[in-house]
Scaffold this motif. Structure first.
Motif, short mmCIF file in Angstrom:
data_model
loop_
_atom_site.label_atom_id
_atom_site.label_comp_id
_atom_site.label_asym_id
_atom_site.label_seq_id
_atom_site.Cartn_x
_atom_site.Cartn_y
_atom_site.Cartn_z
N ASP A 22 0.82 -1.20 0.00
CA ASP A 22 0.00 0.00 0.00
C ASP A 22 0.86 1.25 0.00
N SER A 27 -1.58 -2.63 -4.86
CA SER A 27 -2.18 -3.66 -4.03
C SER A 27 -2.45 -4.90 -4.86
N ASP A 29 -4.44 -7.06 -4.15
CA ASP A 29 -5.88 -7.32 -4.10
C ASP A 29 -6.59 -6.74 -5.31
N GLU A 30 -5.94 -5.85 -6.04
CA GLU A 30 -6.54 -5.19 -7.20
C GLU A 30 -6.11 -5.84 -8.52
N LEU A 31 -5.82 -7.11 -8.49
CA LEU A 31 -5.42 -7.81 -9.71
C LEU A 31 -6.59 -8.62 -10.23
N GLN A 33 -4.89 -6.33 -13.42
CA GLN A 33 -4.85 -4.93 -13.85
C GLN A 33 -4.40 -4.89 -15.31
N ARG A 64 -2.80 -12.23 -10.80
CA ARG A 64 -2.44 -12.82 -9.50
C ARG A 64 -1.33 -13.85 -9.73
N ARG A 143 -3.85 2.97 -16.60
CA ARG A 143 -4.62 1.79 -16.19
C ARG A 143 -6.03 1.88 -16.77
N ASP A 145 -8.37 -0.80 -16.18
CA ASP A 145 -9.30 -1.49 -15.26
C ASP A 145 -8.61 -1.85 -13.97
#
Length: 145
Positions: A22, A27, A29-31, A33, A64, A143, A145
């Motif tokens: 972070d 993050s 968790d945001e994959l 991308q 991921r 980016r 998405d």
């Protein structure tokens, strides 16, 4: 009691790893991308192009498991390369080290190896390639998405 301390220690280590990501503006968790090439510059003034005016279209998809795929469309030909990515910090700069699984003409770097670097801008909203450090084009990604 020892078991409880072991669990707490593990949780502390895991929370530190997440906060490090972070702090770097990324993050896991945001994959996945997807980052798309939006602007390209040359080595002399006024040699900037955007959108369909660029020499090629290109994107990276970060998945991921720290894998990525790079796709380039040029003259109606699609070329794809993939590999593993690593989040890096180089002084003030934060970005990705991309290690490709195979040789490819779409690897944008200053050497002949299978490694490429992308760096975040200060706001962490776009990426830029490092190829222009050795007279390659300046490549800028947003980016999607």
């Amino acid at each position: 009691m020892k078991y409880l301390l072991l669990i707490l220690s593990f949780l502390l280590v895991m929370s530190c790893e997440n906060s490090k990501e972070d702090d770097l503006g990324f993050s896991a968790d945001e994959l996945p991308q997807r980052w798309k090439l939006v602007r390209m510059t040359g080595s002399f003034a006024g040699s900037e192009s955007e959108g369909t005016a660029m020499e090629w279209q290109e994107s990276y998809v970060f998945e991921r498991g720290n894998t990525f795929t790079k796709t380039r469309l040029r003259d109606d030909q699609v070329e794809t390369a993939s590999g593993s990515f690593f989040l890096i910090e180089a002084g003030e700069e934060v970005g990705f080290k991309l290690v490709f699984n195979q040789d490819s003409e779409i690897i944008a770097n200053c050497t002949s190896d299978n490694v490429e670097f992308l760096y975040f801008d200060n706001s962490r909203t776009s990426l830029r390639g490092s190829w222009w450090a050795c007279d390659g084009p300046g490549l800028f990604y947003s980016r999607t998405d």
